[in-house]
Design a protein around this motif. Structure first.
Motif, PDB file in Angstrom:
ATOM      1  N   LEU A 133      -7.751   0.945   4.184  1.00 16.87           N
ATOM      2  CA  LEU A 133      -7.112  -0.342   3.919  1.00 16.87           C
ATOM      3  C   LEU A 133      -7.758  -1.456   4.738  1.00 16.87           C
ATOM      4  O   LEU A 133      -7.975  -2.569   4.249  1.00 16.87           O
ATOM      5  CB  LEU A 133      -5.616  -0.255   4.217  1.00 16.87           C
ATOM      6  CG  LEU A 133      -4.805   0.676   3.305  1.00 16.87           C
ATOM      7  CD1 LEU A 133      -3.412   0.894   3.881  1.00 16.87           C
ATOM      8  CD2 LEU A 133      -4.721   0.092   1.901  1.00 16.87           C
ATOM      9  N   SER A 144       0.843  -1.193   0.000  1.00 21.60           N
ATOM     10  CA  SER A 144       0.000   0.000   0.000  1.00 21.60           C
ATOM     11  C   SER A 144       0.878   1.242   0.000  1.00 21.60           C
ATOM     12  O   SER A 144       2.009   1.221   0.494  1.00 21.60           O
ATOM     13  CB  SER A 144      -0.947   0.008   1.204  1.00 21.60           C
ATOM     14  OG  SER A 144      -0.227  -0.082   2.426  1.00 21.60           O
ATOM     15  N   ASP A 171      -3.850   0.774  -3.003  1.00 23.25           N
ATOM     16  CA  ASP A 171      -3.625  -0.633  -2.680  1.00 23.25           C
ATOM     17  C   ASP A 171      -3.112  -1.303  -3.945  1.00 23.25           C
ATOM     18  O   ASP A 171      -3.850  -1.489  -4.908  1.00 23.25           O
ATOM     19  CB  ASP A 171      -4.934  -1.283  -2.214  1.00 23.25           C
ATOM     20  CG  ASP A 171      -4.756  -2.745  -1.831  1.00 23.25           C
ATOM     21  OD1 ASP A 171      -3.636  -3.268  -2.010  1.00 23.25           O
ATOM     22  OD2 ASP A 171      -5.727  -3.361  -1.370  1.00 23.25           O
TER      23      ASP A 171
END
Length: 447
Positions: free
Chosen positions: A109, A45, A63
């Motif tokens: 995330l 990431s 991502d």
């Protein structure tokens, strides 16, 4: 190898841009100047804050395993220019050592991870099979009535001749397309709209129009006689008419290499279609992923050319066994192992001919040619086998288009020597999409 260790190239990043404006704007943000709080994790990431026109910097997260993007800017493009700039900065090794993400990046995330881990919904409850059967019969009747009307329209036009089509304009074709929409046959409507764009589009347009007439007539006849067709051709006919086909198809797990990606816009400008070509590195099987963008918004899915993910792909019935629904990527991306093995121009035509038996309306078939050499020309380009006398014509794009610039880029890559080229072969020739120089593992997008 982690995602952070698989460093993308600037070309792979810019190939994700939804349009030329985003590509240029992202390129200007690929330097450290406007960025703060830049970082990346070992799990794949990236994040950073980019100074913009507002009082607060835009917070951007990427991502890499998706890839997927999140940005606080108001852009409706994916990836936006800030995500492209952050990726370019990372590609140039400007992110630094792996670190823990800030709270605003971690929140997004974590949400993605939880969504991926969430079990899929169980099977639906008992279906109203009788009701579904009646609805299917009613729709089939509507489609049949639309097909009969369309056949009558085509017959009248052939009887009158095509000479007046340049003066007739597009309105009549749009009216016919609307009738096909009313008949619940969106596939026929799309083909009718494409027919309406042909008159006056250049030398030889009457011949191209007759070709499309013949294919549309064949599709109409296939629908009217669908009960007597083989099962695979039934699925193809239903798909071409625009009816839904069964979601049940063959599932293939492989490491899928991204060979090419490009967008096209429907004749009415209402829909952008993104085509992403994949190839299974173990099975050697080609696969096509389609994604769509409504008016004013590009498609959301973008995959970097030249990288490969392990994933399950479900092949849809019909469409000559090409179209897939790509499942969750199961591993980190890795670079492809150089250019795929190529075939000669004669073998490419044979592959296209074999595919036509599965889908007579197939416009093209994906192939890797190599080694071949491009031969420029004023009216016609060719791709010729490096050893042999066989060659394929290359249709020339419109003057000033990016695709035409890609042809000259291909000639420059070759320098008169052999190259490997991926593209689509069809009845008009071969359209190059990606190229590899000898001894180079880096793919060069041509569109």
């Amino acid at each position: 190898m982690t995602e952070q260790e698989v460093r993308w190239t600037a070309e792979q990043v810019l190939a994700l841009a939804p349009d030329d404006a985003s590509r240029k704007a992202g390129g200007r943000l690929g330097e450290a100047g406007p960025w703060s709080q830049i970082g990346g994790s070992a799990s794949g990431s990236l994040w950073g804050s980019c100074k913009g026109s507002g009082s607060r910097p835009y917070r951007t997260v990427v991502d890499l395993t998706g890839p997927a993007y999140k940005c606080s800017c108001p852009s409706r493009k994916f990836p936006c220019k800030h995500a492209l700039g952050l990726l370019l900065l990372w590609a140039a090794e400007g992110v630094g050592d792996p670190a823990a993400p800030p709270d605003w990046a971690q929140e997004w995330l974590t949400g993605r991870s939880e969504k991926a881990a969430r079990p899929s919904a169980g099977p639906a409850g008992p279906a109203d099979e009788e009701g579904a059967r009646r609805r299917s019969e009613r729709r089939a009747a509507r489609v049949g009535a639309g097909v009969v009307e369309l056949e009558r329209r085509l017959g009248d036009l052939l009887h009158e001749g095509l000479a007046g089509q340049e003066r007739a304009g597009y309105a009549g074709w749009e009216e016919t397309a609307a009738r096909m929409v009313d008949a619940q046959a969106p596939g026929l409507a799309a083909r009718v709209r494409e027919l309406g764009t042909i008159p006056g589009c250049g030398p030889g347009w009457p011949a191209r129009m007759l070709e499309e007439f013949a294919l549309l007539h064949l599709l109409n006849k296939a629908w009217l006689g669908v009960s007597g067709l083989p099962e695979r051709l039934v699925a193809t006919t239903r798909s071409r008419v625009g009816l839904p086909v069964s979601a049940e198809g063959e599932v293939v797990r492989d490491r899928w290499l991204v060979l090419a990606q490009y967008d096209s816009v429907s004749p009415d400008g209402r829909l952008t279609t993104r085509r992403i070509w994949l190839r299974g590195q173990e099975s050697g099987r080609p696969a096509l992923v389609l994604d769509f963008g409504p008016p004013g918004r590009p498609p959301g899915l973008a995959l970097p050319i030249g990288l490969a993910w392990e994933a399950q792909a479900r092949f849809r019935p019909g469409s000559a066994g090409l179209r897939v629904d790509l499942g969750e990527r199961l591993t980190a991306p890795i670079p492809g192992a150089g250019a795929p093995a190529g075939i000669g121009t004669g073998a490419a035509l044979e592959a296209y001919g074999a595919a036509l038996r599965e889908d007579p309306w197939l416009e093209s078939w994906p192939v890797v040619l190599g080694p071949v050499v491009p031969i420029p020309g004023e009216a016609v380009w060719q791709l010729a086998d490096w050893e042999g006398t066989s060659a394929l014509p290359v249709p020339l794009p419109a003057a000033g288009s990016r695709s035409r610039a890609g042809l000259w880029q291909l000639a420059a890559l070759s320098g008169g020597g052999p190259v490997t080229v991926f593209g689509e072969v069809g009845h008009r020739g071969f359209t190059p999409l990606t190229a590899w120089q000898p001894g180079s593992a880096e793919p060069i997008p041509l569109v």
